[in-house]
Design a protein around this motif. Structure first.
Motif, mmCIF file in Angstrom:
data_model
loop_
_atom_site.group_PDB
_atom_site.id
_atom_site.type_symbol
_atom_site.label_atom_id
_atom_site.label_comp_id
_atom_site.label_asym_id
_atom_site.label_seq_id
_atom_site.Cartn_x
_atom_site.Cartn_y
_atom_site.Cartn_z
ATOM 1 N N ALA A 43 41.066 22.161 41.741
ATOM 2 C CA ALA A 43 40.248 21.847 42.903
ATOM 3 C C ALA A 43 41.055 21.437 44.130
ATOM 4 N N THR A 44 42.335 21.076 43.964
ATOM 5 C CA THR A 44 43.131 20.688 45.126
ATOM 6 C C THR A 44 43.523 21.888 45.965
ATOM 7 N N LEU A 45 43.398 23.096 45.408
ATOM 8 C CA LEU A 45 43.807 24.339 46.074
ATOM 9 C C LEU A 45 45.280 24.293 46.476
ATOM 10 N N GLY A 46 46.056 23.569 45.688
ATOM 11 C CA GLY A 46 47.470 23.417 46.013
ATOM 12 C C GLY A 46 48.369 24.443 45.355
ATOM 13 N N THR A 47 47.951 24.999 44.215
ATOM 14 C CA THR A 47 48.777 25.956 43.472
ATOM 15 C C THR A 47 47.997 27.245 43.265
ATOM 16 N N ALA A 48 48.564 28.349 43.754
ATOM 17 C CA ALA A 48 47.882 29.635 43.640
ATOM 18 C C ALA A 48 48.052 30.212 42.244
ATOM 19 N N ASN A 49 47.032 30.876 41.766
ATOM 20 C CA ASN A 49 47.132 31.650 40.534
ATOM 21 C C ASN A 49 47.966 32.911 40.782
ATOM 22 N N PRO A 50 48.562 33.492 39.723
ATOM 23 C CA PRO A 50 49.116 34.841 39.877
ATOM 24 C C PRO A 50 47.979 35.810 40.189
ATOM 25 N N ASN A 51 48.288 36.905 40.817
ATOM 26 C CA ASN A 51 47.260 37.885 41.178
ATOM 27 C C ASN A 51 47.769 39.293 40.858
ATOM 28 N N PRO A 52 47.333 39.916 39.766
ATOM 29 C CA PRO A 52 46.170 39.533 38.959
ATOM 30 C C PRO A 52 46.470 38.400 37.986
ATOM 31 N N ILE A 53 45.392 37.752 37.533
ATOM 32 C CA ILE A 53 45.465 36.720 36.511
ATOM 33 C C ILE A 53 45.302 37.394 35.145
ATOM 34 N N THR A 54 46.136 37.023 34.190
ATOM 35 C CA THR A 54 45.943 37.489 32.809
ATOM 36 C C THR A 54 45.050 36.500 32.069
ATOM 37 N N LEU A 55 43.934 36.983 31.561
ATOM 38 C CA LEU A 55 42.987 36.129 30.850
ATOM 39 C C LEU A 55 43.542 35.738 29.479
ATOM 40 N N ASN A 56 43.082 34.614 28.938
ATOM 41 C CA ASN A 56 43.577 34.173 27.632
ATOM 42 C C ASN A 56 42.844 34.924 26.509
ATOM 43 N N ALA A 57 43.086 34.503 25.297
ATOM 44 C CA ALA A 57 42.517 35.208 24.148
ATOM 45 C C ALA A 57 40.997 35.121 24.103
ATOM 46 N N ARG A 58 40.417 34.164 24.820
ATOM 47 C CA ARG A 58 38.956 34.061 24.895
ATOM 48 C C ARG A 58 38.406 34.736 26.146
ATOM 49 N N GLY A 59 39.288 35.423 26.904
ATOM 50 C CA GLY A 59 38.863 36.081 28.145
ATOM 51 C C GLY A 59 38.622 35.109 29.273
ATOM 52 N N GLU A 60 39.333 33.966 29.251
ATOM 53 C CA GLU A 60 39.083 32.885 30.208
ATOM 54 C C GLU A 60 40.271 32.697 31.155
ATOM 55 N N ALA A 61 39.963 32.031 32.291
ATOM 56 C CA ALA A 61 41.000 31.599 33.232
ATOM 57 C C ALA A 61 40.430 30.491 34.108
ATOM 58 N N SER A 62 41.325 29.639 34.606
ATOM 59 C CA SER A 62 40.918 28.591 35.547
ATOM 60 C C SER A 62 41.033 29.163 36.954
ATOM 61 N N VAL A 63 39.893 29.340 37.615
ATOM 62 C CA VAL A 63 39.861 30.016 38.918
ATOM 63 C C VAL A 63 39.077 29.155 39.907
ATOM 64 N N TRP A 64 39.772 28.678 40.956
ATOM 65 C CA TRP A 64 39.148 27.864 41.998
ATOM 66 C C TRP A 64 39.336 28.572 43.336
ATOM 67 N N VAL A 65 38.304 28.503 44.196
ATOM 68 C CA VAL A 65 38.372 29.171 45.504
ATOM 69 C C VAL A 65 37.930 28.189 46.583
ATOM 70 N N PRO A 66 38.426 28.344 47.816
ATOM 71 C CA PRO A 66 37.983 27.484 48.927
ATOM 72 C C PRO A 66 36.549 27.805 49.321
ATOM 73 N N PRO A 67 35.853 26.852 49.944
ATOM 74 C CA PRO A 67 34.456 27.085 50.318
ATOM 75 C C PRO A 67 34.339 28.126 51.425
ATOM 76 N N ASN A 68 33.266 28.923 51.344
ATOM 77 C CA ASN A 68 32.878 29.840 52.409
ATOM 78 C C ASN A 68 33.930 30.897 52.731
ATOM 79 N N VAL A 69 34.730 31.275 51.723
ATOM 80 C CA VAL A 69 35.669 32.384 51.854
ATOM 81 C C VAL A 69 35.184 33.501 50.934
ATOM 82 N N SER A 70 35.020 34.691 51.465
ATOM 83 C CA SER A 70 34.450 35.801 50.703
ATOM 84 C C SER A 70 35.534 36.599 49.982
#
Length: 321
Positions: A43-70
């Motif tokens: 939630a701090t938006l301080g560290t960017a994810n890799p792009n693309p993100i590789t999902l884990n074995a459950r098909g999950e990832a931690s993905v946070w985005v800034p408000p009102n950005v499309s």
């Protein structure tokens, strides 16, 4: 009491057969484009994810985005086969935050507080208290994220007195600027709209504040020869000295008084001396004679100047020759 549905705690994707998209990918773009756009790990938006993100074995990832950005999101399975593409996705929350009391200076306001964002994004809303009344165009810096202009909803710069010391201010970040939504006038009023009260003031063309609805004529007292300024519009220039002086109306190219401007000049000299009413370059027409050029205002005389064209003034009065 009413409750709210808990949002998913992480991003999760499934394949067409309903099984998790284990080790698949999530790629993020600017909405409507193929331009990569970062998402973040928390939630701090301080560290960017890799792009693309590789999902884990459950098909999950931690993905946070800034408000009102499309965004546009594209998911794929472990073999690179596209699962889905979804465009124009945004988190529409508009964080409303109390920024405290600013620590800046006149026209340059500074806030530093614990916030849920580490970068500015359209839709961030901050309310705060100003330490100083503004005297003109102003800027706001929040948490060291850069100084950005504060503007009215129509985009115009602030004028003197729109932000008042020790009064609340509400600003919305949009397009690299802070838009003033509510200012601490008395009573509180929307920017570019003033609720008139007995204490309401409005600035003249020179920035000085005058009561709204006053019955008299604001007066500019002079003691020596004087050249009129934009702030003299709708005022009387008053002289009570002992020596002859000159009052000059500057050329339109120097001071562009609006057509329709009225200026009065009063000679209340303590001796029988005159005021020479002069003009640079432009024309004064004496009414009703039609003569042009400088005029003389006798002791206890009064001249009224009316601008009727870009470079043309009419003058009439008492004790005028």
């Amino acid at each position: 009491m009413s409750g709210s549905l808990l949002a998913p705690l992480c991003f999760r994707e499934f394949q067409s057969d309903g099984t998790p998209a284990a080790n698949g990918t999530l790629t993020s773009y600017q909405a409507g484009t193929s331009t990569p756009l970062a998402t973040y790990t928390d939630a701090t938006l301080g560290t960017a994810n890799p792009n693309p993100i590789t999902l884990n074995a459950r098909g999950e990832a931690s993905v946070w985005v800034p408000p009102n950005v499309s965004y546009k999101f594209v998911t794929a399975d472990v073999l690179g086969n596209q699962i889905r593409s979804v465009d124009n996705v945004s988190a529409t929350g508009q964080p409303t935050l109390y920024g405290g009391i600013d620590t800046g200076s006149i026209n340059n306001y500074i806030l530093s507080f614990s916030a849920s964002f580490s970068a500015l994004a359209d839709g961030i809303l901050v309310w705060w208290f100003a330490s100083n009344t503004n005297t003109g165009s102003s800027a706001l810096s929040v948490n060291g994220l850069g100084s950005h202009a504060i503007v009215n909803p129509g985009g115009a710069s602030l004028v003197a007195g729109q932000i008042l010391a020790n009064q609340p201010v509400i600003c919305l970040y949009k397009g690299g600027q802070w838009v003033l939504l509510l200012a601490g006038t008395s009573p509180l009023a929307l920017p570019e709209f003033t609720a008139l009260t007995a204490g309401t003031t409005t600035p003249d063309a020179n920035g000085a504040q005058w009561p709204v609805g006053f019955l008299g004529i604001p007066q500019n007292v002079i003691s020596n020869s004087y050249t009129a300024i934009l702030g003299d519009a709708a005022k009387q220039i008053y002289y009570a000295g002992a020596g002859a002086i000159t009052v000059t109306i500057p050329a339109n190219s120097v001071v562009a008084f609006p057509v329709g401007t009225v200026i009065s000049v009063l000679n209340d000299a303590s001796a029988a001396v005159t005021i020479t009413l002069a003009i640079n370059t432009d024309t004064i027409v004496w009414i009703p004679s039609g003569a042009t050029g400088s005029r003389t205002i006798a002791q206890y005389g009064r001249a009224v100047l009316l601008k009727v064209g870009t470079t043309r003034w009419w003058v009439s009065g008492v004790g005028l020759t």
